[in-house]
Design a protein around this motif. Structure first.
Motif, PDB file in Angstrom:
ATOM      1  N   HIS A   1       0.814  -1.208   0.000  1.00 42.11           N
ATOM      2  CA  HIS A   1       0.000   0.000   0.000  1.00 42.11           C
ATOM      3  C   HIS A   1       0.856   1.271   0.000  1.00 42.11           C
ATOM      4  O   HIS A   1       0.458   2.292  -0.584  1.00 42.11           O
ATOM      5  CB  HIS A   1      -0.942   0.007   1.208  1.00 42.11           C
ATOM      6  CG  HIS A   1      -2.133  -0.869   1.011  1.00 42.11           C
ATOM      7  ND1 HIS A   1      -3.098  -1.055   1.975  1.00 42.11           N
ATOM      8  CD2 HIS A   1      -2.532  -1.616  -0.050  1.00 42.11           C
ATOM      9  CE1 HIS A   1      -4.023  -1.886   1.531  1.00 42.11           C
ATOM     10  NE2 HIS A   1      -3.691  -2.230   0.298  1.00 42.11           N
TER      11      HIS A   1
ATOM     12  N   THR B   1     -15.715   3.430   2.575  1.00 40.15           N
ATOM     13  CA  THR B   1     -16.445   3.878   1.385  1.00 40.15           C
ATOM     14  C   THR B   1     -16.663   5.386   1.427  1.00 40.15           C
ATOM     15  O   THR B   1     -16.435   6.091   0.433  1.00 40.15           O
ATOM     16  CB  THR B   1     -17.811   3.161   1.286  1.00 40.15           C
ATOM     17  OG1 THR B   1     -17.597   1.765   1.082  1.00 40.15           O
ATOM     18  CG2 THR B   1     -18.632   3.710   0.128  1.00 40.15           C
TER      19      THR B   1
ATOM     20  N   THR C   1     -13.252   7.315   0.963  1.00 38.55           N
ATOM     21  CA  THR C   1     -12.744   7.262  -0.414  1.00 38.55           C
ATOM     22  C   THR C   1     -13.679   7.996  -1.378  1.00 38.55           C
ATOM     23  O   THR C   1     -13.230   8.522  -2.390  1.00 38.55           O
ATOM     24  CB  THR C   1     -12.547   5.805  -0.878  1.00 38.55           C
ATOM     25  OG1 THR C   1     -13.761   5.058  -0.697  1.00 38.55           O
ATOM     26  CG2 THR C   1     -11.436   5.137  -0.083  1.00 38.55           C
TER      27      THR C   1
ATOM     28  N   GLN D   1     -13.094   6.602  -8.095  1.00 39.13           N
ATOM     29  CA  GLN D   1     -12.791   5.180  -7.909  1.00 39.13           C
ATOM     30  C   GLN D   1     -12.913   4.767  -6.442  1.00 39.13           C
ATOM     31  O   GLN D   1     -12.108   4.006  -5.929  1.00 39.13           O
ATOM     32  CB  GLN D   1     -11.398   4.862  -8.450  1.00 39.13           C
ATOM     33  CG  GLN D   1     -10.304   5.822  -8.044  1.00 39.13           C
ATOM     34  CD  GLN D   1      -9.003   5.551  -8.786  1.00 39.13           C
ATOM     35  OE1 GLN D   1      -8.654   4.419  -9.086  1.00 39.13           O
ATOM     36  NE2 GLN D   1      -8.272   6.607  -9.090  1.00 39.13           N
ATOM     37  N   TYR D   2     -13.929   5.293  -5.783  1.00 43.67           N
ATOM     38  CA  TYR D   2     -14.100   4.988  -4.365  1.00 43.67           C
ATOM     39  C   TYR D   2     -14.452   3.506  -4.169  1.00 43.67           C
ATOM     40  O   TYR D   2     -14.908   2.820  -5.087  1.00 43.67           O
ATOM     41  CB  TYR D   2     -15.168   5.891  -3.734  1.00 43.67           C
ATOM     42  CG  TYR D   2     -16.563   5.724  -4.257  1.00 43.67           C
ATOM     43  CD1 TYR D   2     -17.483   4.928  -3.585  1.00 43.67           C
ATOM     44  CD2 TYR D   2     -16.980   6.391  -5.410  1.00 43.67           C
ATOM     45  CE1 TYR D   2     -18.780   4.773  -4.047  1.00 43.67           C
ATOM     46  CE2 TYR D   2     -18.273   6.251  -5.879  1.00 43.67           C
ATOM     47  CZ  TYR D   2     -19.166   5.444  -5.201  1.00 43.67           C
ATOM     48  OH  TYR D   2     -20.454   5.301  -5.676  1.00 43.67           O
ATOM     49  N   ILE D   3     -14.226   3.036  -2.959  1.00 42.83           N
ATOM     50  CA  ILE D   3     -14.366   1.612  -2.647  1.00 42.83           C
ATOM     51  C   ILE D   3     -15.816   1.287  -2.304  1.00 42.83           C
ATOM     52  O   ILE D   3     -16.364   1.814  -1.335  1.00 42.83           O
ATOM     53  CB  ILE D   3     -13.438   1.219  -1.480  1.00 42.83           C
ATOM     54  CG1 ILE D   3     -11.979   1.443  -1.874  1.00 42.83           C
ATOM     55  CG2 ILE D   3     -13.670  -0.237  -1.076  1.00 42.83           C
ATOM     56  CD1 ILE D   3     -11.003   1.256  -0.727  1.00 42.83           C
TER      57      ILE D   3
ATOM     58  N   GLY E   1     -14.814  -3.465  -0.740  1.00 37.69           N
ATOM     59  CA  GLY E   1     -13.426  -3.803  -0.489  1.00 37.69           C
ATOM     60  C   GLY E   1     -13.302  -4.969   0.475  1.00 37.69           C
ATOM     61  O   GLY E   1     -14.279  -5.671   0.763  1.00 37.69           O
TER      62      GLY E   1
ATOM     63  N   THR F   1     -12.316   1.011  -9.187  1.00 35.27           N
ATOM     64  CA  THR F   1     -12.285   1.131  -7.731  1.00 35.27           C
ATOM     65  C   THR F   1     -10.874   0.903  -7.215  1.00 35.27           C
ATOM     66  O   THR F   1     -10.048   0.279  -7.888  1.00 35.27           O
ATOM     67  CB  THR F   1     -13.254   0.121  -7.083  1.00 35.27           C
ATOM     68  OG1 THR F   1     -13.278   0.311  -5.664  1.00 35.27           O
ATOM     69  CG2 THR F   1     -12.834  -1.304  -7.394  1.00 35.27           C
ATOM     70  N   LEU F   2     -10.607   1.402  -6.027  1.00 35.30           N
ATOM     71  CA  LEU F   2      -9.294   1.233  -5.417  1.00 35.30           C
ATOM     72  C   LEU F   2      -9.120  -0.147  -4.801  1.00 35.30           C
ATOM     73  O   LEU F   2      -7.989  -0.603  -4.613  1.00 35.30           O
ATOM     74  CB  LEU F   2      -9.085   2.302  -4.326  1.00 35.30           C
ATOM     75  CG  LEU F   2      -9.010   3.756  -4.786  1.00 35.30           C
ATOM     76  CD1 LEU F   2      -9.066   4.689  -3.583  1.00 35.30           C
ATOM     77  CD2 LEU F   2      -7.749   4.004  -5.599  1.00 35.30           C
ATOM     78  N   ASP F   3     -10.223  -0.803  -4.468  1.00 36.88           N
ATOM     79  CA  ASP F   3     -10.153  -2.072  -3.739  1.00 36.88           C
ATOM     80  C   ASP F   3     -11.425  -2.861  -4.031  1.00 36.88           C
ATOM     81  O   ASP F   3     -12.526  -2.316  -3.915  1.00 36.88           O
ATOM     82  CB  ASP F   3     -10.030  -1.785  -2.234  1.00 36.88           C
ATOM     83  CG  ASP F   3      -9.611  -3.007  -1.440  1.00 36.88           C
ATOM     84  OD1 ASP F   3      -8.872  -3.851  -1.982  1.00 36.88           O
ATOM     85  OD2 ASP F   3     -10.009  -3.115  -0.264  1.00 36.88           O
ATOM     86  N   TYR F   4     -11.279  -4.121  -4.394  1.00 38.91           N
ATOM     87  CA  TYR F   4     -12.458  -4.900  -4.778  1.00 38.91           C
ATOM     88  C   TYR F   4     -12.237  -6.371  -4.444  1.00 38.91           C
ATOM     89  O   TYR F   4     -11.320  -7.001  -4.971  1.00 38.91           O
ATOM     90  CB  TYR F   4     -12.720  -4.732  -6.280  1.00 38.91           C
ATOM     91  CG  TYR F   4     -13.959  -5.419  -6.793  1.00 38.91           C
ATOM     92  CD1 TYR F   4     -15.175  -5.338  -6.113  1.00 38.91           C
ATOM     93  CD2 TYR F   4     -13.921  -6.145  -7.987  1.00 38.91           C
ATOM     94  CE1 TYR F   4     -16.312  -5.958  -6.606  1.00 38.91           C
ATOM     95  CE2 TYR F   4     -15.058  -6.764  -8.492  1.00 38.91           C
ATOM     96  CZ  TYR F   4     -16.253  -6.671  -7.795  1.00 38.91           C
ATOM     97  OH  TYR F   4     -17.385  -7.289  -8.268  1.00 38.91           O
TER      98      TYR F   4
END
Length: 254
Positions: A26, A103, A106, A113-115, A118, A176-179
């Motif tokens: 990260h 969420t 972000t 590109q919010y989560i 995640g 998204t940043l995290d999925y």
């Protein structure tokens, strides 16, 4: 066979190792995201580090759920299934709520590109959905295989709807940043449940390991692993604060 204590140090050690991998990945991700370094994070070694950390977290989570259930059965809680289930429901709601905080944060700072779903959202949902699978042994390997195959099938496909985003049906144009959808990641958690039911049957370690105090690095990793959720929740604000204080990052870029 070894009678269980409150925690198994080797599980905390693996979780701590996953935390170290996550922190490294990260931090590099932040450097790349803000243009402070040019790092190929979506391919090669760095991608494996990031996914490897997530894989360990989820695998260990399944193992921990199995051990928790075994200890509950040993304490006679199994006679109250509603009460037993409520424990997983409360844990799931707590983790999912923490995911929703991520969420919101972000969405404010990274609206493009919010989560939405995640790893914390995943843990929240899976803590509830895992309950009926906790009683199974080898069957969980078959379930795991199903989730894995479905994940591979959906990996490069997009759909014209978003209602099943949490399962792995990625909408068109979704960034998204995290999925971490249930396909395939719930399969990893089910593998962890299988390992917990096999290696820690009845809440007892089924193999011998040396004491953590005999080794400095495992002892350190174990301590880190005990606070993995807190570290996960605060590490990004700390990283951003460090970059701002160092002068590398302009607050206006956030």
């Amino acid at each position: 066979m070894e009678r269980h204590s409150n925690r198994f140090w080797e599980i905390d050690c693996l979780r701590g190792f996953a935390v170290i991998l996550m922190l490294g990945y990260h931090f590099l991700y932040d450097l790349d995201f803000f243009g402070l370094a040019d790092i190929e994070l979506r391919a090669g070694t760095f991608l494996y580090i990031g996914r490897g950390a997530a894989f360990l977290f989820i695998l260990i989570s399944g193992t921990a759920l199995s051990i928790s259930r075994s200890r509950a059965l040993g304490n006679g809680i199994s006679g109250k299934p509603a009460e037993n289930y409520s424990k997983y429901l409360k844990r799931g709601l707590r983790l999912f709520s923490m995911g929703m905080i991520i969420t919101g944060i972000t969405w404010i700072f990274f609206p493009g590109q919010y989560i939405l779903f995640g790893i914390l959202h995943f843990f929240g949902v899976s803590a509830v959905l895992a309950y009926p699978f906790l009683k199974y042994g080898k069957e969980n390997l078959l379930f795991s295989l199903f989730f894995g195959i479905m994940g591979l099938y959906l990996k490069d496909r997009t759909f014209g709807f978003s209602a099943l985003l949490w399962l792995g049906f990625r909408p068109e144009g979704f960034i998204t940043l995290d999925y971490f959808p249930l396909f395939p990641w719930f399969g990893v958690l089910l593998t962890g449940i299988f390992l917990g039911n096999s290696l820690y049957k009845g809440g007892n370690r089924q193999f011998k390991v040396p004491k953590a105090d005999n080794f400095l690095l495992p002892k350190l990793f174990s301590r880190i692993g005990k606070h993995s959720l807190l570290i996960y929740f605060i590490h990004q604000p700390l990283f951003l604060g460090l970059l701002i204080l160092s002068g590398l990052l302009d607050p206006g870029m956030l």
